[in-house]
Write an enzyme that holds these catalytic residues in place. Structure first.
Site, mmCIF file in Angstrom:
data_model
loop_
_atom_site.group_PDB
_atom_site.id
_atom_site.type_symbol
_atom_site.label_atom_id
_atom_site.label_comp_id
_atom_site.label_asym_id
_atom_site.label_seq_id
_atom_site.Cartn_x
_atom_site.Cartn_y
_atom_site.Cartn_z
ATOM 1 N N GLY A 224 -32.255 61.514 45.012
ATOM 2 C CA GLY A 224 -31.884 62.688 45.803
ATOM 3 C C GLY A 224 -30.639 62.516 46.660
ATOM 4 O O GLY A 224 -30.281 63.435 47.382
ATOM 5 N N GLU A 265 -34.657 55.446 43.046
ATOM 6 C CA GLU A 265 -34.378 55.869 41.665
ATOM 7 C C GLU A 265 -33.417 57.058 41.639
ATOM 8 O O GLU A 265 -33.816 58.167 41.321
ATOM 9 C CB GLU A 265 -35.689 56.175 40.922
ATOM 10 C CG GLU A 265 -36.656 57.035 41.694
ATOM 11 C CD GLU A 265 -38.036 57.122 41.064
ATOM 12 O OE1 GLU A 265 -38.469 56.164 40.387
ATOM 13 O OE2 GLU A 265 -38.692 58.149 41.264
ATOM 14 N N PRO A 266 -32.146 56.782 41.949
ATOM 15 C CA PRO A 266 -31.172 57.873 41.925
ATOM 16 C C PRO A 266 -30.747 58.259 40.512
ATOM 17 O O PRO A 266 -30.709 57.421 39.610
ATOM 18 C CB PRO A 266 -29.965 57.299 42.676
ATOM 19 C CG PRO A 266 -30.294 55.880 43.005
ATOM 20 C CD PRO A 266 -31.550 55.497 42.323
ATOM 21 N N GLY A 267 -30.437 59.531 40.338
ATOM 22 C CA GLY A 267 -29.835 60.011 39.102
ATOM 23 C C GLY A 267 -28.443 60.541 39.429
ATOM 24 O O GLY A 267 -27.422 59.998 39.010
ATOM 25 N N ARG A 306 -25.464 74.321 35.616
ATOM 26 C CA ARG A 306 -25.700 74.298 37.068
ATOM 27 C C ARG A 306 -25.062 75.466 37.817
ATOM 28 O O ARG A 306 -25.696 76.040 38.703
ATOM 29 C CB ARG A 306 -25.259 72.961 37.666
ATOM 30 C CG ARG A 306 -25.979 71.750 37.032
ATOM 31 C CD ARG A 306 -25.544 70.429 37.656
ATOM 32 N NE ARG A 306 -26.113 70.255 38.965
ATOM 33 C CZ ARG A 306 -25.455 70.391 40.096
ATOM 34 N NH1 ARG A 306 -24.163 70.663 40.096
ATOM 35 N NH2 ARG A 306 -26.061 70.238 41.244
ATOM 36 N N TYR A 310 -27.826 77.536 39.779
ATOM 37 C CA TYR A 310 -27.938 77.341 41.229
ATOM 38 C C TYR A 310 -26.749 77.896 42.013
ATOM 39 O O TYR A 310 -26.716 77.752 43.229
ATOM 40 C CB TYR A 310 -27.945 75.848 41.597
ATOM 41 C CG TYR A 310 -28.816 74.917 40.811
ATOM 42 C CD1 TYR A 310 -30.183 75.163 40.657
ATOM 43 C CD2 TYR A 310 -28.287 73.734 40.287
ATOM 44 C CE1 TYR A 310 -30.971 74.262 39.973
ATOM 45 C CE2 TYR A 310 -29.087 72.830 39.603
ATOM 46 C CZ TYR A 310 -30.423 73.104 39.451
ATOM 47 O OH TYR A 310 -31.208 72.206 38.791
ATOM 48 N N CYS A 337 -22.240 84.882 25.364
ATOM 49 C CA CYS A 337 -22.402 86.326 25.527
ATOM 50 C C CYS A 337 -23.526 86.545 26.519
ATOM 51 O O CYS A 337 -24.664 86.843 26.155
ATOM 52 C CB CYS A 337 -22.715 86.972 24.188
ATOM 53 S SG CYS A 337 -21.299 86.851 23.113
HETATM 54 C C1 LIG Z 1 -35.072 63.774 39.378
HETATM 55 C C2 LIG Z 1 -35.750 62.648 40.006
HETATM 56 C C3 LIG Z 1 -35.018 61.624 40.594
HETATM 57 C C4 LIG Z 1 -33.523 61.643 40.713
HETATM 58 O O1 LIG Z 1 -33.057 62.648 41.553
HETATM 59 P P1 LIG Z 1 -31.494 62.728 41.867
HETATM 60 O O2 LIG Z 1 -31.399 63.889 42.792
HETATM 61 O O3 LIG Z 1 -30.810 62.978 40.586
HETATM 62 O O4 LIG Z 1 -31.094 61.465 42.499
HETATM 63 C C5 LIG Z 1 -35.727 60.542 41.089
HETATM 64 N N1 LIG Z 1 -37.063 60.485 41.023
HETATM 65 C C6 LIG Z 1 -37.806 61.475 40.473
HETATM 66 C C7 LIG Z 1 -39.269 61.347 40.416
HETATM 67 C C8 LIG Z 1 -37.174 62.581 39.946
HETATM 68 O O5 LIG Z 1 -37.915 63.550 39.406
#
Ligand SMILES: *Cc1c(COP(=O)(O)O)cnc(C)c1O
Length: 420
Positions: A224, A265-267, A306, A310, A337
């Site tokens: 997050g 656990e960042p994405g 996105r 959003y 379209c």
């Molecule tokens: C999506 C998600 C993340 C990553 O969130 P980001 O906002 O992309 O960092 C981490 N943990 C869980 C369980 C998620 O569902």
């Protein structure tokens, strides 16, 4: 709207050669940024050890997964299929933690292989308990408050279905006793784009949940971390964000004697600014002096959803062979379209148009949409209007480029159909 005159890691010459070699639209990932972000995540402040996971739903391409495997990251998977994809990329089952909205039918087989499961509902906990009496389990809680860029990315609080509601602790405890389970991991993830202050507050609330489970040795605080996509955005400094949390872990140890291992656990943090969509201006149109000037790209919600979903803001940079004279407030339109396929919505409101001042464009100009590494290739309306999936390219640290996913052959779109 602030406009960018320079793209993050592509210039005219590198973009031109990628477009010549691989065509447009395509995703380009910057290996240097991926490596730097992985290093920053691995250096997250912690008191008693850290496991850094990549939330692979952000961008599950094999080349990205393998790069992060080599960098020493483990995996957060959001579905049973993501687990399969991570294993196919070379991760060992014990490196994969599964926190999912839908427990896969084969969850027991995955757990037997060593995949770590965090039960995200009472029903999931019961199903795990029935399959593994006396087993070890993680629990994902909804700690009662959330934070996210908007209510679609906020995954904590009363309106969120993610995790076990924190007030159901007695029911959880009863089920843990019934199946003689050991709760070894506590997990909270409250949303994407969260405010560091809220994130820190939730960390304390999460330690209170750890207190309730004497056998828990690990606290996973999710991802997050907000990144600055647009010039005016404020990104998260992981060192600043994490230091007070490491301190809370120390206080917890002083008080309870328990040294808790941290997982994050960042994405978004790992991918967002390490990826760009490279496209072309394929048309220009206007609705006259009372209306708008439209710049139409050969990309759109098929590659990045996105903005339409959003009202997310992404920097858009025109790369021209010859710089043009003058600028125009353009509504940037995608190629679907669908009137909602707009790349220049008002911030947070996909219903409203917010034209961007860009150099006067010519049909054929190259265009870079930055900040599109996370939740773009992974999350789009791919195949709408039967556009094939775009190619993905890795820009290596030495400046060379490598195709990591070829453009889809259009025939693959109907390959699984069954003729009468
Ligand atoms: C999506 C998600 C993340 C990553 O969130 P980001 O906002 O992309 O960092 C981490 N943990 C869980 C369980 C998620 O569902």
């Amino acid at each position: 709207m602030p406009t960018s005159t320079q793209s993050r890691f592509l210039d005219y010459s590198s973009a031109y050669s990628i477009a010549e070699k691989h065509g447009t639209p395509c995703y380009v990932y910057d290996a240097s940024a991926l490596d730097a972000n992985a290093a920053a995540v691995k250096a997250f402040p912690n008191a008693y050890g850290l496991t850094a996971r990549y939330a692979m739903k952000a961008c599950p391409s094999g080349a990205i997964l393998r790069r992060f495997l080599a960098a020493g990251l483990d995996i957060d998977a959001s579905s049973g299929y993501e687990v399969r994809r991570a294993l196919a990329a070379g991760y060992a089952p014990v490196q994969v933690s599964l926190s999912t909205q839908e427990l896969p039918d084969n969850f027991a087989a995955l757990c037997e292989q060593g995949v770590l499961l965090n039960a995200c509902s009472l029903n999931q906990l019961e199903r795990y308990g029935a399959a593994f009496e006396g087993g070890e389990i993680g629990l994902r809680f909804n700690p009662g408050a959330g934070s996210g860029g908007n209510n679609r990315t906020n995954v904590g609080g009363l309106a969120s279905s993610f995790g076990i509601w924190h007030e159901w602790l007695p029911q959880v405890q009863a089920m843990v006793e019934r199946f003689k389970l050991k709760v070894v991991r506590i997990h909270t993830h409250i949303g994407s784009g969260s405010d560091p202050a809220v994130w820190q507050k939730i960390s304390s609330m999460s330690l209170d949940l750890v207190r309730a489970f004497p056998e828990a040795h690990t606290l996973n605080l999710g991802g997050g971390y907000k990144v600055a996509r647009m010039p005016d955005d404020q990104g998260t400094d992981l060192q600043t964000c994490g230091a007070p949390v490491a301190e809370k872990f120390r206080e917890f140890a002083a008080e309870t004697g328990r040294e808790i291992h941290l997982e994050i656990e960042p994405g978004t943090f790992l991918l967002a600014n390490a990826g760009a969509v490279l496209a072309r201006v394929q048309d220009l149109s206007s609705t006259g002096p009372e209306g708008y000037e439209f710049l139409k790209l050969n990309t759109g919600m098929t590659e990045l959803l996105r903005p339409s979903l959003y009202g997310a803001q992404h920097p858009v940079t025109l790369l021209q062979a010859e710089p043009s004279i003058g600028s125009v407030p353009y509504v940037i339109a995608g190629h679907c379209c669908e009137s909602g396929d707009i790349l220049s919505p008002a911030p947070g409101d996909p219903e409203l148009l917010a034209p961007r001042e860009l150099p006067r464009a010519q049909i054929g100009d190259l265009c870079v949409i930055d900040g599109t590494g996370a939740y773009c290739a992974a999350m789009s309306t791919k195949h709408y209007n039967s556009y094939p999936e775009a190619a993905e390219i890795l820009l290596e640290t030495d400046g060379s480029t490598r195709l990591i996913r070829r453009r889809q052959d259009p025939e693959r779109l109907w390959a699984d159909e069954i003729a009468e």
